[in-house]
Design a protein around this motif. Sequence first.
Motif, mmCIF file in Angstrom:
data_model
loop_
_atom_site.group_PDB
_atom_site.id
_atom_site.type_symbol
_atom_site.label_atom_id
_atom_site.label_comp_id
_atom_site.label_asym_id
_atom_site.label_seq_id
_atom_site.Cartn_x
_atom_site.Cartn_y
_atom_site.Cartn_z
ATOM 1 N N ASN A 81 0.822 -1.213 0.000
ATOM 2 C CA ASN A 81 0.000 0.000 0.000
ATOM 3 C C ASN A 81 0.853 1.259 0.000
ATOM 4 N N PHE A 82 1.959 1.230 0.743
ATOM 5 C CA PHE A 82 2.868 2.370 0.797
ATOM 6 C C PHE A 82 3.443 2.660 -0.589
ATOM 7 N N MET A 83 3.905 1.621 -1.272
ATOM 8 C CA MET A 83 4.484 1.788 -2.611
ATOM 9 C C MET A 83 3.432 2.307 -3.599
ATOM 10 N N LEU A 84 2.254 1.695 -3.576
ATOM 11 C CA LEU A 84 1.197 2.089 -4.503
ATOM 12 C C LEU A 84 0.726 3.516 -4.230
ATOM 13 N N GLU A 85 0.688 3.892 -2.975
ATOM 14 C CA GLU A 85 0.269 5.255 -2.616
ATOM 15 C C GLU A 85 1.267 6.284 -3.140
ATOM 16 N N MET A 86 2.556 5.961 -3.058
ATOM 17 C CA MET A 86 3.568 6.884 -3.587
ATOM 18 C C MET A 86 3.391 7.079 -5.093
ATOM 19 N N ILE A 87 3.053 6.009 -5.799
ATOM 20 C CA ILE A 87 2.852 6.096 -7.248
ATOM 21 C C ILE A 87 1.581 6.877 -7.557
ATOM 22 N N GLU A 88 0.493 6.565 -6.840
ATOM 23 C CA GLU A 88 -0.797 7.219 -7.086
ATOM 24 C C GLU A 88 -0.753 8.711 -6.800
ATOM 25 N N THR A 89 -0.014 9.100 -5.746
ATOM 26 C CA THR A 89 0.049 10.516 -5.395
ATOM 27 C C THR A 89 1.090 11.273 -6.221
ATOM 28 N N GLY A 90 1.887 10.550 -6.972
ATOM 29 C CA GLY A 90 2.890 11.187 -7.817
ATOM 30 C C GLY A 90 4.192 11.497 -7.110
ATOM 31 N N LYS A 91 4.350 11.019 -5.875
ATOM 32 C CA LYS A 91 5.598 11.259 -5.146
ATOM 33 C C LYS A 91 6.763 10.541 -5.827
ATOM 34 N N ASN B 35 14.268 -1.738 -5.031
ATOM 35 C CA ASN B 35 14.694 -3.027 -5.578
ATOM 36 C C ASN B 35 13.531 -4.016 -5.699
ATOM 37 N N ILE B 36 12.415 -3.534 -6.214
ATOM 38 C CA ILE B 36 11.235 -4.367 -6.417
ATOM 39 C C ILE B 36 11.199 -4.787 -7.881
ATOM 40 N N PRO B 37 11.038 -6.078 -8.146
ATOM 41 C CA PRO B 37 10.964 -6.504 -9.544
ATOM 42 C C PRO B 37 9.800 -5.825 -10.265
ATOM 43 N N LYS B 38 10.036 -5.490 -11.528
ATOM 44 C CA LYS B 38 9.047 -4.783 -12.332
ATOM 45 C C LYS B 38 7.737 -5.562 -12.403
ATOM 46 N N THR B 39 7.840 -6.880 -12.610
ATOM 47 C CA THR B 39 6.626 -7.699 -12.707
ATOM 48 C C THR B 39 5.846 -7.709 -11.399
ATOM 49 N N THR B 40 6.564 -7.707 -10.289
ATOM 50 C CA THR B 40 5.900 -7.687 -8.979
ATOM 51 C C THR B 40 5.113 -6.393 -8.804
ATOM 52 N N LEU B 41 5.728 -5.263 -9.134
ATOM 53 C CA LEU B 41 5.043 -3.977 -8.998
ATOM 54 C C LEU B 41 3.796 -3.925 -9.873
ATOM 55 N N TYR B 42 3.907 -4.394 -11.098
ATOM 56 C CA TYR B 42 2.750 -4.347 -11.997
ATOM 57 C C TYR B 42 1.638 -5.300 -11.542
ATOM 58 N N LYS B 43 2.008 -6.414 -10.913
ATOM 59 C CA LYS B 43 0.988 -7.314 -10.340
ATOM 60 C C LYS B 43 0.262 -6.614 -9.197
ATOM 61 N N TRP B 44 1.005 -5.887 -8.358
ATOM 62 C CA TRP B 44 0.385 -5.135 -7.265
ATOM 63 C C TRP B 44 -0.595 -4.110 -7.803
ATOM 64 N N ILE B 45 -0.166 -3.402 -8.839
ATOM 65 C CA ILE B 45 -1.024 -2.360 -9.435
ATOM 66 C C ILE B 45 -2.281 -2.982 -9.978
ATOM 67 N N GLU B 46 -2.153 -4.111 -10.673
ATOM 68 C CA GLU B 46 -3.316 -4.794 -11.271
ATOM 69 C C GLU B 46 -4.274 -5.289 -10.190
ATOM 70 N N LYS B 47 -3.750 -5.887 -9.139
ATOM 71 C CA LYS B 47 -4.590 -6.386 -8.041
ATOM 72 C C LYS B 47 -5.273 -5.242 -7.293
ATOM 73 N N ASN B 48 -4.596 -4.108 -7.191
ATOM 74 C CA ASN B 48 -5.133 -2.961 -6.476
ATOM 75 C C ASN B 48 -6.314 -2.339 -7.217
ATOM 76 N N LYS B 49 -6.360 -2.505 -8.535
ATOM 77 C CA LYS B 49 -7.460 -1.941 -9.325
ATOM 78 C C LYS B 49 -8.772 -2.648 -9.036
ATOM 79 N N LYS B 50 -8.690 -3.904 -8.609
ATOM 80 C CA LYS B 50 -9.907 -4.705 -8.397
ATOM 81 C C LYS B 50 -10.650 -4.307 -7.167
#
Length: 141
Positions: free
Chosen positions: A105-115, A126-141
Amino acid sequence: MKFKNIHIGSMINKRVKECETPMPRICKFFNCTEEDISEMYASKSMDTEILLKWSKILEYDFFRFYSQNLIFYSPASPDIRNKKNKSDSEMPHFRKNIYTKEVINFMLEMIETGKKTKSQVISEYNIPKTTLYKWIEKNKK
C-alpha cells in the motif's frame, strides 16, 4: 500503523492483552517479577534476545516493526547494493523480500500521489518490475 516511531513495549503490551496471556505464565517464562514485566512494557526499545522471547511466547514477529521501518524510511541505495558481491559476503542472503500489505500500500500510494514514478519505486526499493505491476493490477480490483 506508523512504523516511524516504534515503542516496542507498548506493542508487546497490546499483544499480551489481545492474547489474554496470564501474567504468571509470562513471569515464569522470563523468570522475573511483574514489576520487571511492567518495566518492559514501558520500554521504548529492548535487547533483541528479550524481544525474541516475546515473539515466541506471544507467537508474533515483533522484529517486523523494525523491518517495516527500514523498508519505509531507509530504502537501500543502489550504490551500496552493488558494491559488495553477495557471494563475497559472510552474511546470510535472504532470497525473498518481505512484502506485507502495508509495504504494498505504501508503494502504490507513492505512485498514485505522484511522489514517485513506477521506475523510481522499482530502482530505489529493488522491487521486480513484474511484482510492482501485479500489485497495481490487483489494487485496481
